[in-house]
Design a protein around this motif. Structure first.
Motif, mmCIF file in Angstrom:
data_model
loop_
_atom_site.group_PDB
_atom_site.id
_atom_site.type_symbol
_atom_site.label_atom_id
_atom_site.label_comp_id
_atom_site.label_asym_id
_atom_site.label_seq_id
_atom_site.Cartn_x
_atom_site.Cartn_y
_atom_site.Cartn_z
ATOM 1 N N SER A 17 0.829 -1.200 0.000
ATOM 2 C CA SER A 17 0.000 0.000 0.000
ATOM 3 C C SER A 17 0.870 1.258 0.000
ATOM 4 O O SER A 17 2.009 1.238 0.474
ATOM 5 C CB SER A 17 -0.913 0.026 1.234
ATOM 6 O OG SER A 17 -1.781 -1.074 1.249
ATOM 7 N N ARG A 19 0.106 5.794 0.260
ATOM 8 C CA ARG A 19 -0.830 6.910 0.279
ATOM 9 C C ARG A 19 -0.158 8.130 -0.322
ATOM 10 O O ARG A 19 0.872 8.582 0.170
ATOM 11 C CB ARG A 19 -1.316 7.225 1.693
ATOM 12 C CG ARG A 19 -2.451 8.241 1.690
ATOM 13 C CD ARG A 19 -2.979 8.564 3.062
ATOM 14 N NE ARG A 19 -2.108 9.465 3.797
ATOM 15 C CZ ARG A 19 -2.495 10.177 4.850
ATOM 16 N NH1 ARG A 19 -3.736 10.096 5.278
ATOM 17 N NH2 ARG A 19 -1.623 10.968 5.464
ATOM 18 N N SER A 21 -0.350 12.175 -1.327
ATOM 19 C CA SER A 21 -0.971 13.410 -0.868
ATOM 20 C C SER A 21 -0.877 14.462 -1.957
ATOM 21 O O SER A 21 0.070 14.463 -2.755
ATOM 22 C CB SER A 21 -0.279 13.935 0.402
ATOM 23 O OG SER A 21 -0.359 13.007 1.449
ATOM 24 N N THR A 68 -8.714 4.585 -2.902
ATOM 25 C CA THR A 68 -9.716 5.441 -2.268
ATOM 26 C C THR A 68 -9.208 6.874 -2.238
ATOM 27 O O THR A 68 -8.081 7.123 -1.794
ATOM 28 C CB THR A 68 -10.010 4.982 -0.831
ATOM 29 O OG1 THR A 68 -10.466 3.624 -0.852
ATOM 30 C CG2 THR A 68 -11.082 5.866 -0.200
ATOM 31 N N TYR A 79 -6.030 13.037 -0.747
ATOM 32 C CA TYR A 79 -5.235 11.830 -0.599
ATOM 33 C C TYR A 79 -5.718 10.759 -1.578
ATOM 34 O O TYR A 79 -6.903 10.679 -1.889
ATOM 35 C CB TYR A 79 -5.347 11.279 0.827
ATOM 36 C CG TYR A 79 -4.968 12.275 1.887
ATOM 37 C CD1 TYR A 79 -5.947 13.033 2.530
ATOM 38 C CD2 TYR A 79 -3.634 12.477 2.238
ATOM 39 C CE1 TYR A 79 -5.607 13.962 3.497
ATOM 40 C CE2 TYR A 79 -3.287 13.404 3.203
ATOM 41 C CZ TYR A 79 -4.279 14.145 3.827
ATOM 42 O OH TYR A 79 -3.930 15.064 4.782
ATOM 43 N N GLN A 81 -5.348 6.829 -1.399
ATOM 44 C CA GLN A 81 -4.912 5.632 -0.698
ATOM 45 C C GLN A 81 -4.954 4.469 -1.666
ATOM 46 O O GLN A 81 -6.019 4.158 -2.221
ATOM 47 C CB GLN A 81 -5.817 5.358 0.505
ATOM 48 C CG GLN A 81 -5.476 4.096 1.264
ATOM 49 C CD GLN A 81 -4.146 4.203 1.986
ATOM 50 O OE1 GLN A 81 -3.872 5.174 2.682
ATOM 51 N NE2 GLN A 81 -3.291 3.190 1.823
ATOM 52 N N SER A 83 -4.100 0.413 -2.277
ATOM 53 C CA SER A 83 -3.828 -0.859 -1.627
ATOM 54 C C SER A 83 -3.863 -1.969 -2.668
ATOM 55 O O SER A 83 -4.302 -1.762 -3.795
ATOM 56 C CB SER A 83 -4.836 -1.113 -0.514
ATOM 57 O OG SER A 83 -6.157 -1.114 -1.014
#
Length: 123
Positions: A17, A19, A21, A68, A79, A81, A83
């Motif tokens: 994963s 994330r 920004s 997401t 953001y 996200q 995965s």
């Protein structure tokens, strides 16, 4: 015009994963849509997803369920996200903004772009 700065890219193994920004300045953050796109070497820029109206989202089929988008209007930051990453997710990822709401997947509808952040998924 809004200024966008992405961060959070890197190297990750398949199944992992990350994330990303996207920090925004120069426009009331909550009033516009935030989209994410990606571009792999030798390929055209591809729509990933978009967020608008405080929580509505729309995703490309290739990332649905795995990715997401969220946003923190107080921090002027969005953001992405990610995965269950796959090697085919390897690309430079861009955030972009546009006025108005809706599931806009066409990059030409977006008027401000970040510089991009590299995501590499190893097998």
């Amino acid at each position: 015009q809004v200024q966008l700065v992405e961060s959070g890219g890197g190297l990750v193994q398949a199944g992992g994963s990350l994330r990303l920004s996207c920090a925004a300045s120069g426009r009331t953050f909550s009033s516009y849509s935030m989209g994410w796109f990606r571009q792999a070497p030798g390929k055209e820029r591809e729509f990933v997803g978009v967020s608008w109206n405080g929580g509505s989202t729309y995703y490309a089929d290739s990332v649905k369920v795995r990715f997401t988008i969220s946003r923190d209007n107080a921090k002027n930051t969005a953001y992405l996200q990610m995965s269950s990453l796959k090697p085919e997710d390897t690309a430079v990822y861009y955030c972009a903004t546009r006025r108005g709401a809706g599931a806009a997947a066409n990059a030409l509808l977006y008027d401000s772009w970040g510089q991009g952040t590299q995501v590499t998924v190893s097998s």
